[in-house]
Design an enzyme around this catalytic site. Sequence first.
Site, PDB file in Angstrom:
ATOM      1  N   PHE A 145      42.088  36.830  34.904  1.00  0.00           N
ATOM      2  CA  PHE A 145      43.497  36.541  34.192  1.00  0.00           C
ATOM      3  C   PHE A 145      43.852  36.327  35.174  1.00  0.00           C
ATOM      4  O   PHE A 145      44.768  36.180  34.423  1.00  0.00           O
ATOM      5  CB  PHE A 145      43.335  38.177  33.648  1.00  0.00           C
ATOM      6  CG  PHE A 145      44.377  39.382  33.765  1.00  0.00           C
ATOM      7  CD1 PHE A 145      45.378  38.749  34.632  1.00  0.00           C
ATOM      8  CD2 PHE A 145      44.030  40.447  34.599  1.00  0.00           C
ATOM      9  CE1 PHE A 145      46.753  39.996  35.082  1.00  0.00           C
ATOM     10  CE2 PHE A 145      44.113  41.099  35.500  1.00  0.00           C
ATOM     11  CZ  PHE A 145      45.646  40.709  35.856  1.00  0.00           C
ATOM     12  N   LYS A 176      34.062  30.110  31.728  1.00  0.00           N
ATOM     13  CA  LYS A 176      33.798  31.618  30.686  1.00  0.00           C
ATOM     14  C   LYS A 176      35.370  32.211  31.215  1.00  0.00           C
ATOM     15  O   LYS A 176      35.151  32.940  32.364  1.00  0.00           O
ATOM     16  CB  LYS A 176      32.925  32.137  30.863  1.00  0.00           C
ATOM     17  CG  LYS A 176      33.235  33.353  30.373  1.00  0.00           C
ATOM     18  CD  LYS A 176      33.881  33.991  29.189  1.00  0.00           C
ATOM     19  CE  LYS A 176      34.410  35.330  30.254  1.00  0.00           C
ATOM     20  NZ  LYS A 176      35.297  36.410  30.388  1.00  0.00           N
ATOM     21  N   GLU A 215      39.304  36.544  28.391  1.00  0.00           N
ATOM     22  CA  GLU A 215      40.133  36.930  27.057  1.00  0.00           C
ATOM     23  C   GLU A 215      41.313  37.437  27.429  1.00  0.00           C
ATOM     24  O   GLU A 215      42.111  37.813  26.475  1.00  0.00           O
ATOM     25  CB  GLU A 215      38.813  37.797  26.760  1.00  0.00           C
ATOM     26  CG  GLU A 215      38.415  38.712  27.498  1.00  0.00           C
ATOM     27  CD  GLU A 215      37.275  39.067  28.384  1.00  0.00           C
ATOM     28  OE1 GLU A 215      37.560  38.722  28.989  1.00  0.00           O
ATOM     29  OE2 GLU A 215      37.012  40.545  28.545  1.00  0.00           O
ATOM     30  N   SER A 262      36.848  41.475  39.555  1.00  0.00           N
ATOM     31  CA  SER A 262      37.469  42.855  39.856  1.00  0.00           C
ATOM     32  C   SER A 262      35.569  42.433  40.493  1.00  0.00           C
ATOM     33  O   SER A 262      34.485  42.438  40.748  1.00  0.00           O
ATOM     34  CB  SER A 262      37.566  43.871  40.019  1.00  0.00           C
ATOM     35  OG  SER A 262      36.157  43.704  38.519  1.00  0.00           O
ATOM     36  N   CYS A 284      45.286  38.646  43.488  1.00  0.00           N
ATOM     37  CA  CYS A 284      44.443  39.548  44.902  1.00  0.00           C
ATOM     38  C   CYS A 284      44.788  38.849  45.919  1.00  0.00           C
ATOM     39  O   CYS A 284      44.512  38.966  47.354  1.00  0.00           O
ATOM     40  CB  CYS A 284      43.074  38.373  44.747  1.00  0.00           C
ATOM     41  SG  CYS A 284      43.113  36.937  45.139  1.00  0.00           S
ATOM     42  N   GLU A 327      41.787  49.489  44.928  1.00  0.00           N
ATOM     43  CA  GLU A 327      42.845  48.711  44.479  1.00  0.00           C
ATOM     44  C   GLU A 327      43.804  49.299  43.163  1.00  0.00           C
ATOM     45  O   GLU A 327      43.059  49.525  42.356  1.00  0.00           O
ATOM     46  CB  GLU A 327      42.735  46.717  43.857  1.00  0.00           C
ATOM     47  CG  GLU A 327      42.886  45.987  43.522  1.00  0.00           C
ATOM     48  CD  GLU A 327      42.075  44.736  43.636  1.00  0.00           C
ATOM     49  OE1 GLU A 327      40.967  44.843  42.391  1.00  0.00           O
ATOM     50  OE2 GLU A 327      42.207  43.415  43.750  1.00  0.00           O
TER      51      GLU A 327
HETATM   52  P1  NAD Z   1      37.712  41.973  35.517  1.00  0.00           P
HETATM   53  O1  NAD Z   1      36.399  41.796  36.750  1.00  0.00           O
HETATM   54  O2  NAD Z   1      38.078  42.644  34.360  1.00  0.00           O
HETATM   55  O3  NAD Z   1      37.303  40.404  35.173  1.00  0.00           O
HETATM   56  C1  NAD Z   1      37.393  39.120  35.485  1.00  0.00           C
HETATM   57  C2  NAD Z   1      36.205  38.749  34.305  1.00  0.00           C
HETATM   58  O4  NAD Z   1      34.812  38.945  34.128  1.00  0.00           O
HETATM   59  C3  NAD Z   1      36.257  38.089  33.161  1.00  0.00           C
HETATM   60  O5  NAD Z   1      36.154  36.532  32.696  1.00  0.00           O
HETATM   61  C4  NAD Z   1      35.986  38.909  32.703  1.00  0.00           C
HETATM   62  O6  NAD Z   1      35.666  38.677  31.432  1.00  0.00           O
HETATM   63  C5  NAD Z   1      34.597  39.712  33.125  1.00  0.00           C
HETATM   64  N1  NAD Z   1      33.753  40.514  32.662  1.00  0.00           N
HETATM   65  C6  NAD Z   1      34.580  41.608  32.704  1.00  0.00           C
HETATM   66  N2  NAD Z   1      33.884  42.338  32.607  1.00  0.00           N
HETATM   67  C7  NAD Z   1      33.185  42.626  32.298  1.00  0.00           C
HETATM   68  C8  NAD Z   1      30.984  43.173  32.580  1.00  0.00           C
HETATM   69  N3  NAD Z   1      31.481  44.082  32.523  1.00  0.00           N
HETATM   70  N4  NAD Z   1      30.240  41.968  32.669  1.00  0.00           N
HETATM   71  C9  NAD Z   1      30.348  40.372  33.177  1.00  0.00           C
HETATM   72  N5  NAD Z   1      31.581  40.302  32.959  1.00  0.00           N
HETATM   73  C10 NAD Z   1      32.510  41.417  32.974  1.00  0.00           C
HETATM   74  O7  NAD Z   1      38.822  41.482  36.898  1.00  0.00           O
HETATM   75  P2  NAD Z   1      40.285  40.850  36.217  1.00  0.00           P
HETATM   76  O8  NAD Z   1      40.929  42.672  35.762  1.00  0.00           O
HETATM   77  O9  NAD Z   1      40.140  39.695  35.233  1.00  0.00           O
HETATM   78  O10 NAD Z   1      41.135  40.206  37.094  1.00  0.00           O
HETATM   79  C11 NAD Z   1      41.887  40.695  38.111  1.00  0.00           C
HETATM   80  C12 NAD Z   1      40.487  41.472  39.538  1.00  0.00           C
HETATM   81  O11 NAD Z   1      40.246  39.914  40.267  1.00  0.00           O
HETATM   82  C13 NAD Z   1      41.054  42.399  40.526  1.00  0.00           C
HETATM   83  O12 NAD Z   1      40.189  42.872  41.023  1.00  0.00           O
HETATM   84  C14 NAD Z   1      41.860  41.180  42.202  1.00  0.00           C
HETATM   85  O13 NAD Z   1      41.405  41.766  43.341  1.00  0.00           O
HETATM   86  C15 NAD Z   1      40.778  40.463  41.610  1.00  0.00           C
HETATM   87  N6  NAD Z   1      40.513  38.754  42.231  1.00  0.00           N
HETATM   88  C16 NAD Z   1      40.111  38.392  42.867  1.00  0.00           C
HETATM   89  C17 NAD Z   1      39.977  37.424  43.197  1.00  0.00           C
HETATM   90  C18 NAD Z   1      39.524  36.994  44.515  1.00  0.00           C
HETATM   91  O14 NAD Z   1      39.536  35.624  45.117  1.00  0.00           O
HETATM   92  N7  NAD Z   1      39.260  37.500  45.828  1.00  0.00           N
HETATM   93  C19 NAD Z   1      41.209  35.764  43.038  1.00  0.00           C
HETATM   94  C20 NAD Z   1      41.926  36.670  42.091  1.00  0.00           C
HETATM   95  C21 NAD Z   1      41.672  37.483  41.196  1.00  0.00           C
END
Ligand code: NAD
Length: 499
Positions: free
Chosen positions: A150, A174, A177, A227, A282, A384
């Site tokens: 997000f 994808k 959401e 994450s 991040c 985090e």
């Molecule tokens: P998230 O892991 O909750 O979601 C990321 C994506 O995974 C979304 O599209 C979500 O719909 C999907 N998803 C969520 N749960 C899932 C599951 N159980 N199975 C399959 N897919 C699933 O992350 P977020 O809250 O949207 O974003 C924040 C996180 O992203 C933080 O941990 C941040 O550090 C990380 N991030 C990392 C980078 C990087 O380059 N390392 C960059 C930006 C954000």
Amino acid sequence: MREIGHFVNGSRVSGGPGGRFGEVFDPNTGAVQAHVALGDVALVETAVQSAAKAQRAWAEVNPQRRARVMFEFKRLVEARMDELAALLSAEHGKVIADSRGDVQRGLEVIEFACGIPHALKGEYTEGAGPGIDVYSMRQPLGVCAGITPFNFPAMIPMWMFGIAIACGNSFILKPSEKDPSVPLRLGELMLEAGAPAGVLNVVQGDKAVVDALLTHPLVRAVSFVGSSDIAHYVYRTGAAHGKRVQAMGGAKNHGVILPDADLDQATKDILGAAYGSAGERCMALPVVAPVGERTAAALRERLLDGIAGLKVGISTDPDAQYGPVVTAAHKARVESYIAQGVAEGAELVVDGRNFALQGYEKGFFLGPTLFDHVRPDMTTYQEEIFGPVLQIVRADSFEAALNLASDHPYGNGVAIYTRNGKAARDFASRVEVGMVGINVPIPVPVAYHTFGGWKRSAFGDTNQHGMEGVKFYTKVKTVTARWPEGEVEDSAFVIPTMA
Ligand code: NAD
């Protein structure tokens, strides 16, 4: 209520009766502002089939013509910068200037993609053997998929589809959401820019869509950012189904402050990097490690002054430094980490809980929070938090500060502040972290370099964008060619060598 749908084979697709929907909030007010359709296996099948068909023709388009589509896309996005930034802020909660930066950083990868024909050129060796020439070529993989978080709903999708599509692949995005509107608009703008229908599809959804993409035999590569636990799951599942996977995870970036640093500059930089975008980056700096008690005391005093002057406001407030966090659930999670930090014995110097903005009492706002005397064994240090919470971990030497960053389970980014070139060089060389800033708080590499962390911050071995991105989205084919003349040669039963 407004519905946010999908974009498949060049057309908007709605969720339809009986479909599942998710809520998209206005983080400023806390109200639900739209419903996002959550796709299913059948929709993923439709998207993959349309992407596979489109890809065969797209790969035949010469690289320069593909690049022209990226040029036009860049022009269209720039022309709509205000609209896109407003849409992004309205769903994410980051302030407008920050949303513009989100779009702009994505466009910088599109600019890199405009030059991809140069990066796709293969290698050639004339006369590798008698009458033998060897050459290699980079070919697209086919249908690729991207799953995005997000916190950068414009930049991260562009990191992925910009490179993939310029390399001749088709793509299924994808998005998160939580803020799905900007990725949807990017899909439409790619069509308008000249990408044929099916080359970029946007399928909204949650785990059901992710799992369908991870297991579909026609999806050749999956790029994920989110994450760490989900990143690891995506990496394992995609790899088990024979896909190329790059999966970027969470972070806990440290800012190391040596006693000789310019403390005024370091303080300003840390405030921006810790609290900007409500800490939902991040590459944020949620940990600061001053070396020596005098440095710690001087830094703490300056941070307190800076925090007192911070303005938290709604995302359209031009004077606000940061806005609300993305959802009520995320706010509650950050608050529970603050409570846990207190319970673990850290000193809560500034408490951002119970922050209320007049007229927006139901918005997802958190004031800046500062902890001091945080110890490495605390859960709140190890994990985090992803909110406007800065933790001071005092280090008694350069080596101790270096080890803090190196020993932490995450290894995305790190920054060091010093006037000592030798110390900075030593630090950059030895630290176990993927991206290092020297007197630079958020060392996100420019588009033609490459982005990626180490340890639990990334699974897979290729980074995002730059040449690493081109390598991820292409496969190499090597041709050994001979054009014999004259008599038929005898069969050779031993391996040919250059001996
Ligand atoms: P998230 O892991 O909750 O979601 C990321 C994506 O995974 C979304 O599209 C979500 O719909 C999907 N998803 C969520 N749960 C899932 C599951 N159980 N199975 C399959 N897919 C699933 O992350 P977020 O809250 O949207 O974003 C924040 C996180 O992203 C933080 O941990 C941040 O550090 C990380 N991030 C990392 C980078 C990087 O380059 N390392 C960059 C930006 C954000």
